[in-house]
Design a protein around this motif. Structure first.
Motif, short mmCIF file in Angstrom:
data_model
loop_
_atom_site.label_atom_id
_atom_site.label_comp_id
_atom_site.label_asym_id
_atom_site.label_seq_id
_atom_site.Cartn_x
_atom_site.Cartn_y
_atom_site.Cartn_z
N ASN A 74 78.02 92.56 89.21
CA ASN A 74 79.00 91.73 88.51
C ASN A 74 79.29 90.49 89.36
O ASN A 74 79.73 90.60 90.51
CB ASN A 74 80.28 92.52 88.26
N ARG A 126 81.60 88.10 89.39
CA ARG A 126 82.95 87.84 89.90
C ARG A 126 83.46 88.98 90.78
O ARG A 126 84.31 88.75 91.65
CB ARG A 126 83.91 87.55 88.75
N ALA A 127 82.96 90.18 90.57
CA ALA A 127 83.32 91.26 91.49
C ALA A 127 82.73 90.99 92.87
O ALA A 127 83.36 91.27 93.90
CB ALA A 127 82.83 92.60 90.95
N VAL A 131 78.12 90.08 84.22
CA VAL A 131 79.46 89.54 84.03
C VAL A 131 80.36 90.64 83.47
O VAL A 131 79.99 91.82 83.51
CB VAL A 131 79.46 88.30 83.11
N ASP A 132 81.52 90.26 82.92
CA ASP A 132 82.50 91.27 82.53
C ASP A 132 82.00 92.23 81.45
O ASP A 132 82.07 93.44 81.58
CB ASP A 132 83.82 90.61 82.11
N ASN A 133 81.47 91.69 80.34
CA ASN A 133 80.94 92.53 79.26
C ASN A 133 80.20 91.66 78.25
O ASN A 133 80.21 90.43 78.33
CB ASN A 133 82.08 93.31 78.57
N SER A 159 82.85 89.30 75.94
CA SER A 159 83.51 88.14 76.54
C SER A 159 82.52 87.22 77.25
O SER A 159 82.71 86.01 77.30
CB SER A 159 84.57 88.60 77.55
N ASP A 168 81.88 86.65 80.43
CA ASP A 168 82.62 85.93 81.47
C ASP A 168 83.76 85.13 80.86
O ASP A 168 83.68 83.91 80.69
CB ASP A 168 81.71 85.02 82.30
N ALA A 169 84.84 85.82 80.56
CA ALA A 169 85.99 85.22 79.88
C ALA A 169 86.51 83.94 80.54
O ALA A 169 86.86 82.98 79.83
CB ALA A 169 87.11 86.25 79.75
#
Length: 471
Positions: A96, A98-99, A130-132, A135, A137-138
């Motif tokens: 991920n 951003r993680a 990314v997140d899912n 989204s 990457d919201a």
């Protein structure tokens, strides 16, 4: 009096800023999955790609552009942040972004922060990084990301490596992505703000599924098979693979050579999918023109990495060779002149600062890309000596540096020691049939390339911390 004067000045500043934002050009950001430069504008006489070719005629075609990671997850995370793969932290299909790197700033997020409405549909990031999937990457988007609803054909028949259903464009995912892009464009056009619209198409990624009418554009017997379908003399043992991505489909041998009839079918499918996507690109540009936005919109079209179509016996990406790293990159400015083509080495990382310069917003500090604006307007020939692609294999990281003539690749283990190296001369050996790393006639060339690679290795942690040996 002072308070009134301050209010008046502040009002003028705010008004000027708002006006400047309204006058800023829009950006239409078009991503195409697994697309190598099999396009008319790249000199391919077989490909039927009139829509992309029309964009190219109005802008600059980068003939020597390369991805930073020859698989979608790392490539897309890198180009959307203008950070090399080690710097952004995504070097697989599961990390991920951003993680791994919480403070990272993405291209569309930066435009959003600068007063743009950023929106997207299709495949821009790899959803696993990314997140899912919903989204995507919201933080990158001003309004919720829009995902297509794929047809049953694309789910139930995924074990078929090729498919030519007699359906309309919008019955398949990429047609739906174009539909979504058009709807978003209409919404954004009336917002009163400049927009950054990202539209990501999924073909010609495997499996090769496109409406029958695009298959009918081509005669299968006229496709030429790859000339060099064997290995590399003095192979580094890090360059090649056994086409694992292709092997899982029905009718594809689990090992060994791919039969020539199947090769032609696969090449036919790749070209049909490319023409299918080209038609969707045409729909986007036509709508942009209908809305009166074409003359005030920068168009940037890119592929996330290349794809081997049988050369070296390889089908797929996952290498640091030319057919996996080289990508289409076409930039059409909204105004001014643009050189039609350039051989200047370019990285997908360079899109971030280039777009900033084209629309007049600040370029963030700390990124690895370099603006290509001076190349586009013809004021300089090149902004870098070579383009760098990074990849991991057998515990080593490969750093592959592509200049106008050569490709120099170093494979470093976790201790920073060189375990293999490669050198190709595209002037004398365009098909990469032999590794020249031990050829005494290229010793000076190797020294120069080693120096240039190390000087241009920003964001490459293992390479920067090592002291590569020279043979």
């Amino acid at each position: 009096m002072i308070a009134r004067w301050t209010s008046l000045v502040l009002g003028l500043v705010i008004g000027t800023t708002a006006l400047a934002q309204q006058e800023r050009p829009n950006v239409l950001f078009i991503a195409i999955d697994d697309l190598k430069p099999v396009l008319g504008c790249y000199g391919n006489k077989t490909a039927i790609t009139p829509s992309i070719d029309e964009i190219a005629r109005q802008g600059t075609v980068f003939l020597n552009a390369h991805c930073q990671w020859p698989v979608c997850g790392g490539s897309r995370a890198s180009l959307m942040t203008s950070l090399r793969p080690e710097a952004v932290g995504v070097m697989d299909l599961k990390t991920n972004m951003r993680a791994k790197n919480p403070s990272v700033l993405t291209l569309s997020e930066h435009f959003k922060n600068q007063g743009y409405v950023s929106a997207g549909t299709g495949k821009i990031y790899d959803p696993r990084c990314v997140d899912n999937k919903k989204s995507l990457d919201a933080p990158s988007w001003s309004i919720p990301f829009v995902s297509p609803k794929y047809s049953s054909l694309e789910f139930n028949d995924v074990k078929q490596v090729t498919l030519a259903p007699d359906v309309s464009d919008s019955d398949l995912g990429d047609g739906q992505i174009a539909d979504n892009g058009i709807r978003l464009m209409r919404k954004l056009s009336g917002s009163g703000k400049p927009f950054f619209l990202a539209v990501g198409f999924k073909k010609p990624h495997l499996p090769f599924i496109a409406p029958k009418k695009y298959w009918d554009l081509y005669e299968r017997d006229r496709f030429q098979l790859a000339v060099h379908q064997v290995g590399i003399k003095n192979d580094s043992e890090y360059a090649l693979h056994d086409s694992e991505e292709l092997r899982g489909y029905e009718g594809v041998p689990s090992e060994g050579e791919i039969p020539s009839d199947l090769q032609r079918e696969l090449i036919h499918g790749y070209y049909a999918c490319t023409s299918f996507v080209d038609a969707q690109v045409g729909r986007l540009v036509s709508e942009l023109r209908r809305l009166g936005e074409a003359d005030n919109t920068v168009i940037l079209l890119w592929g996330d990495h290349g794809f081997h179509l049988g050369d070296h016996g390889i089908w797929g990406k996952h290498t640091t060779l030319e057919q996996a790293t080289r990508v289409p990159l076409i930039i059409r400015p909204h105004r001014g002149t643009a050189v039609p083509t350039t051989l200047a080495p370019a990285e997908l990382n360079d899109m971030f600062p280039t777009l900033c310069d084209l629309v007049g917003i600040p370029v963030p500090s700390g990124i690895n890309g370099r603006s290509l604006l001076a190349v586009i307007n013809g004021s300089t020939e090149s902004v870098r000596d070579g383009a760098l692609t990074v990849f991991k294999k057998k515990g080593a990281i490969g750093y592959s540096y592509r200049t106008k003539r050569y490709r120099y690749t170093l494979w470093l283990n976790k201790n920073g020691n060189v375990v293999a190296s490669e050198l190709y001369d595209y002037q004398t050996d365009p098909l990469e049939t032999r590794n020249l790393i031990n050829d005494v006639n290229y010793e000076q060339v190797q020294r120069q390339l080693s120096d240039h690679l190390k000087a241009d290795a920003q964001g490459c942690e293992r390479l920067l911390s090592s002291t590569p040996s020279r043979r």
